[in-house]
Design a protein around this motif. Sequence first.
Motif, short mmCIF file in Angstrom:
data_model
loop_
_atom_site.label_atom_id
_atom_site.label_comp_id
_atom_site.label_asym_id
_atom_site.label_seq_id
_atom_site.Cartn_x
_atom_site.Cartn_y
_atom_site.Cartn_z
N THR A 180 0.80 -1.23 0.00
CA THR A 180 0.00 0.00 0.00
C THR A 180 0.83 1.28 0.00
N LYS A 181 2.13 1.15 0.22
CA LYS A 181 3.06 2.30 0.22
C LYS A 181 2.82 3.29 1.35
N VAL A 182 2.08 2.88 2.39
CA VAL A 182 1.96 3.70 3.58
C VAL A 182 2.86 3.11 4.66
N LEU A 183 2.93 3.75 5.82
CA LEU A 183 3.81 3.27 6.87
C LEU A 183 3.37 1.89 7.38
N THR A 184 4.34 1.09 7.75
CA THR A 184 4.01 -0.17 8.42
C THR A 184 3.50 0.13 9.83
N ARG A 185 2.92 -0.87 10.43
CA ARG A 185 2.40 -0.72 11.80
C ARG A 185 3.51 -0.24 12.74
N ARG A 186 4.66 -0.88 12.66
CA ARG A 186 5.75 -0.53 13.56
C ARG A 186 6.26 0.88 13.31
N ALA A 187 6.47 1.23 12.02
CA ALA A 187 6.97 2.56 11.69
C ALA A 187 5.96 3.63 12.11
N PHE A 188 4.67 3.38 11.88
CA PHE A 188 3.64 4.33 12.30
C PHE A 188 3.70 4.54 13.81
N THR A 189 3.82 3.46 14.56
CA THR A 189 3.84 3.55 16.02
C THR A 189 5.00 4.42 16.49
N THR A 227 -7.23 -9.23 -6.44
CA THR A 227 -8.18 -8.11 -6.47
C THR A 227 -8.23 -7.42 -5.11
N GLY A 228 -8.21 -8.22 -4.04
CA GLY A 228 -8.17 -7.63 -2.70
C GLY A 228 -6.97 -6.72 -2.52
N ASP A 229 -5.83 -7.12 -3.05
CA ASP A 229 -4.63 -6.29 -2.96
C ASP A 229 -4.81 -4.97 -3.70
N LEU A 230 -5.46 -5.03 -4.86
CA LEU A 230 -5.72 -3.79 -5.62
C LEU A 230 -6.63 -2.85 -4.83
N VAL A 231 -7.63 -3.41 -4.17
CA VAL A 231 -8.53 -2.59 -3.36
C VAL A 231 -7.78 -1.94 -2.22
N LEU A 232 -6.93 -2.70 -1.53
CA LEU A 232 -6.14 -2.14 -0.44
C LEU A 232 -5.26 -0.99 -0.92
N SER A 233 -4.60 -1.20 -2.05
CA SER A 233 -3.71 -0.16 -2.59
C SER A 233 -4.48 1.11 -2.94
N GLU A 234 -5.65 0.92 -3.54
CA GLU A 234 -6.44 2.08 -3.96
C GLU A 234 -7.01 2.84 -2.76
N VAL A 235 -7.47 2.12 -1.75
CA VAL A 235 -7.98 2.78 -0.55
C VAL A 235 -6.86 3.58 0.12
N ALA A 236 -5.67 3.01 0.19
CA ALA A 236 -4.53 3.73 0.78
C ALA A 236 -4.21 4.98 -0.03
N ARG A 237 -4.26 4.86 -1.35
CA ARG A 237 -3.98 6.02 -2.21
C ARG A 237 -5.02 7.12 -1.99
N ILE A 238 -6.29 6.74 -1.92
CA ILE A 238 -7.36 7.72 -1.71
C ILE A 238 -7.15 8.44 -0.38
N CYS A 239 -6.81 7.69 0.66
CA CYS A 239 -6.56 8.31 1.97
C CYS A 239 -5.48 9.38 1.86
N GLN A 240 -4.39 9.04 1.19
CA GLN A 240 -3.27 9.98 1.11
C GLN A 240 -3.63 11.23 0.31
N THR A 241 -4.49 11.10 -0.70
CA THR A 241 -4.86 12.28 -1.49
C THR A 241 -5.73 13.24 -0.70
N GLN A 242 -6.38 12.78 0.37
CA GLN A 242 -7.27 13.61 1.16
C GLN A 242 -6.58 14.23 2.37
N LEU A 243 -5.29 13.96 2.55
CA LEU A 243 -4.59 14.37 3.77
C LEU A 243 -3.45 15.33 3.47
N ARG A 244 -2.98 15.98 4.53
CA ARG A 244 -1.83 16.88 4.43
C ARG A 244 -0.53 16.08 4.43
#
Length: 347
Positions: A180-189, A227-244
């Motif tokens: 998803t190209k977002v932070l891992t759980r550990r890195a986020f923490t 297909t599930g992986d594509l959905v996860l990637s797209e949801v992560a991308r949408i989140c990032q486009t809506q944030l600072r």
Amino acid sequence: MSPSSSQLRMPRLDGAGVDEHLRLAALQSYDILDTPREEAFDRIVRLIRNVFDVPIAFISMIAADRQWAKACIGLPDPNLDRKVTFCRMVLASGQPVVIEDLSQAEDWKNSPFVTGPAHMRFYAGVPLRTMDGFVLGTLCAIDKKPRSFTEANLDVLTDLAAIVMHELELRRTAEVDVLTKVLTRRAFTVQARQVLALMDRQDRFSSVIMLDIDRFKAVNDTHGHATGDLVLSEVARICQTQLRSTDLVGRLGGEEFVVLLPGTGAKDAVRIAEKIRKAIAAAAIDVGSTSLAVTSSFGIATVDAKTSELNALLGLADAGLYMAKSRGRDRVVALQAEMQAERQTEG
């Protein structure tokens, strides 16, 4: 020759000894307990089932008082009392353990797993060992009938355990989730705690959004994991486009994501969560010859006098997420705001 239960010696590495404290600290450093299912680990237990033709296979982590399955087939409950599990033999010896007929093993013939409806007869478990030598848990194959297990079989199980540890090491050291190209759980923490400390010194609010894709299992079951992986990637991308750019986005595991909004109070956090929710619901996710529409549920927590530590914020946000699911999904719930409104009404 495969070891039997009568051949095992159980050194005191569990209990209150120093070694057990260090082992538990090592387990904690992997931040794996009670995390959602992940395909990389599910794939390994499927391999065990198919290669050895067994009905039960699992990857376990052994905590202070329980054994928890990160991935499992044939186990109805991922949590078991550590004191009654076969895997404590592996933990105690630090070596692979094979018992070809549990009903003939003096130490285990009266186990409820043997005498009860589970009807377990065969056990093979190998340790999941860190590079420092600590046993985090086990990789196991269990059958409902006695069977032999060759040295070649044990080598295969040991190789699969090495793959599990490789995945765990990658998971621990990675900063960015590969899919998803977002932070891992550990890195986020790690980063979120640093940001919260900075906001606290500046006496500023911060909020956490936790979101989960609704009915994601149905997506995987109907359309497949690709297909599930594509959905996860797209949801992560949408989140990032809506944030600072200053906001943090992480994947907690499975289909669950988390967002930290530094310097953001509850009202604005709800507004941002609603913006993300609507963007996800409006998206037509291209999955080849067709497109999918998915929704997500959200829980929000905001720093206040009682809730300022990250784990507490995550717990409150998770409770809001659970409430959003129970109310029909595709919605945002901020429990703190609801509780405050209830107090004002009662007052």
